[in-house]
Design a protein around this motif. Structure first.
Motif, PDB file in Angstrom:
ATOM      1  N   THR A  50       0.821  -1.224   0.000  1.00 46.51           N
ATOM      2  CA  THR A  50       0.000   0.000   0.000  1.00 46.51           C
ATOM      3  C   THR A  50       0.852   1.270   0.000  1.00 46.51           C
ATOM      4  OG1 THR A  50      -0.198  -0.256   2.376  1.00 46.51           O
ATOM      5  CG2 THR A  50      -2.067  -0.962   1.066  1.00 46.51           C
ATOM      6  N   PHE A  53       1.924   2.025  -3.777  1.00 52.17           N
ATOM      7  CA  PHE A  53       0.941   2.384  -4.811  1.00 52.17           C
ATOM      8  C   PHE A  53       0.962   3.884  -5.146  1.00 52.17           C
ATOM      9  CE2 PHE A  53      -1.587  -1.462  -3.043  1.00 52.17           C
ATOM     10  CZ  PHE A  53      -0.875  -2.349  -3.840  1.00 52.17           C
ATOM     11  N   PRO A  85      -0.612   0.371 -10.524  1.00 51.25           N
ATOM     12  CA  PRO A  85      -1.348   1.363  -9.743  1.00 51.25           C
ATOM     13  C   PRO A  85      -1.659   2.540 -10.671  1.00 51.25           C
ATOM     14  CG  PRO A  85       0.811   0.826  -8.737  1.00 51.25           C
ATOM     15  CD  PRO A  85       0.809   0.288 -10.130  1.00 51.25           C
ATOM     16  N   TYR A  93      -6.240   3.301  -8.382  1.00 52.98           N
ATOM     17  CA  TYR A  93      -6.880   2.006  -8.636  1.00 52.98           C
ATOM     18  C   TYR A  93      -5.812   0.979  -8.973  1.00 52.98           C
ATOM     19  CZ  TYR A  93     -10.971   4.999  -9.273  1.00 52.98           C
ATOM     20  OH  TYR A  93     -11.965   5.921  -9.078  1.00 52.98           O
ATOM     21  N   ASN A  94      -6.175  -0.295  -8.818  1.00 54.70           N
ATOM     22  CA  ASN A  94      -5.312  -1.403  -9.241  1.00 54.70           C
ATOM     23  C   ASN A  94      -5.889  -1.841 -10.587  1.00 54.70           C
ATOM     24  OD1 ASN A  94      -3.901  -3.822  -9.480  1.00 54.70           O
ATOM     25  ND2 ASN A  94      -4.156  -4.372  -7.323  1.00 54.70           N
ATOM     26  N   GLU A 127      -5.672  -3.102   1.293  1.00 52.99           N
ATOM     27  CA  GLU A 127      -5.496  -2.322   0.059  1.00 52.99           C
ATOM     28  C   GLU A 127      -6.265  -1.010   0.110  1.00 52.99           C
ATOM     29  OE1 GLU A 127      -4.554  -4.653  -4.077  1.00 52.99           O
ATOM     30  OE2 GLU A 127      -6.590  -4.777  -3.368  1.00 52.99           O
ATOM     31  N   LEU A 131      -6.049   2.405  -2.007  1.00 55.45           N
ATOM     32  CA  LEU A 131      -6.721   2.152  -3.294  1.00 55.45           C
ATOM     33  C   LEU A 131      -8.232   2.334  -3.204  1.00 55.45           C
ATOM     34  CD1 LEU A 131      -4.982  -1.071  -4.706  1.00 55.45           C
ATOM     35  CD2 LEU A 131      -4.346   1.325  -5.024  1.00 55.45           C
TER      36      LEU A 131
END
Ligand code: AKG
Length: 277
Positions: A50, A53, A85, A93-94, A127, A131
């Protein structure tokens, strides 16, 4: 109809330019070995975590998707670009992008289910600390078959795979990075479950394992057939898994064990609407 699928179990490190260069080189190698469809792992341009990202996030289009676009075109392959990412406004966002052999981006999937778990003494991961979730199902057509995309934790949600199957997908691809706790316990089992329930092919693509990373990936990129058997898989080193997929196997299994026609839809059904295809 049969085609060659290549899953690239990429060694992902701290340098984004190096990750992109390695991925590009391995996509080329896979194409040289006859792959028509190539897939990269979750978070292929950045270490998974995290705190990484926000640091590695980029917009789409951006340097990572430019590399993917060029690689798809130069090597004349369909390319499932693992995930990166993605920064969009103040959200991250992933995100998985998919390119056709002309270099057009034909799909973009933002991970729908965020990986928030707490297994005491083993692994806690949230996450959602950095995210946001995507809200759309993602399917695309190829000359080989229709394909559905999920990212890692998405594989745990059986309804999502059912929706893809009922909308005509015969292959589901999940870029993913399970870990040393849930990997041995659930990785293969989930793939076999999704494949058997829906009588389709399931492919998962992991990064290679890096014991020195803060999040140690399980590896074991795998392909499971509509019968539910593992037809190919890797250990945890960097490698390319090449598999010839015989699409006829889907209809064979569906004819032999016709569960999709035997459902008691008078008694139950998947409720979700099919959004965002
Ligand atoms: O579901 C799991 O056990 C692992 C999921 C994961 O690593 C992810 O979603 O990135």
């Amino acid at each position: 109809m049969s085609f060659r699928l290549a899953l690239i179990q990429l060694a992902v490190g701290a340098s984004k330019p190096e990750n992109l260069a390695r991925a590009s080189r391995l996509i080329k190698e896979a194409a040289t070995k006859g792959a028509n469809l190539v897939a990269l792992p979750e978070c292929f341009n950045s270490p998974y975590g995290t705190s990484y990202f926000p640091e590695y996030a980029e917009s789409i289009p951006g340097p990572s998707t430019e590399m993917l676009l060029a690689a798809a075109k130069e090597n004349n392959v369909f390319l499932v670009g693992g995930s990166i990412p993605e920064r969009d406004g103040d959200k991250i966002y992933n995100t998985c992008t998919v390119f056709n052999p002309n270099g057009d981006m034909i799909a973009k999937h933002r991970k729908m289910h965020l990986f928030d778990i707490d297994v005491p003494g083993k692994i806690r991961f949230q996450e959602s600390e950095t995210l946001s979730p995507g809200n759309n199902f993602t399917m695309f057509e190829t000359p080989m078959c229709k394909i559905g995309i999920g990212i890692c934790y998405d594989i745990r949600f059986a309804e999502m795979a059912q929706i893809y199957a009922r909308n005509g997908c015969k292959l589901l691809i999940y870029p993913g990075a399970f870990n040393m706790t849930t990997g041995p316990a659930h990785w293969e089992l989930l793939q076999r479950a999704r494949a058997l329930d829906n009588q389709l092919f399931v492919a998962t693509v992991s990064p290679a394992r890096d014991e020195s990373a803060s999040y140690v990936a399980w590896g074991h990129s795998t392909v499971v057939s509509p019968w539910g058997d593992v037809i190919a898989s890797k250990e945890h080193e960097e490698s390319i898994l090449l598999v010839d997929i015989d699409m006829e196997r889907v209809d064979q299994v569906r004819n032999q064990i016709p569960v999709s026609k035997q459902r008691r839809t008078d008694l139950y059904g998947v409720q979700e609407l099919n959004k965002g295809t």
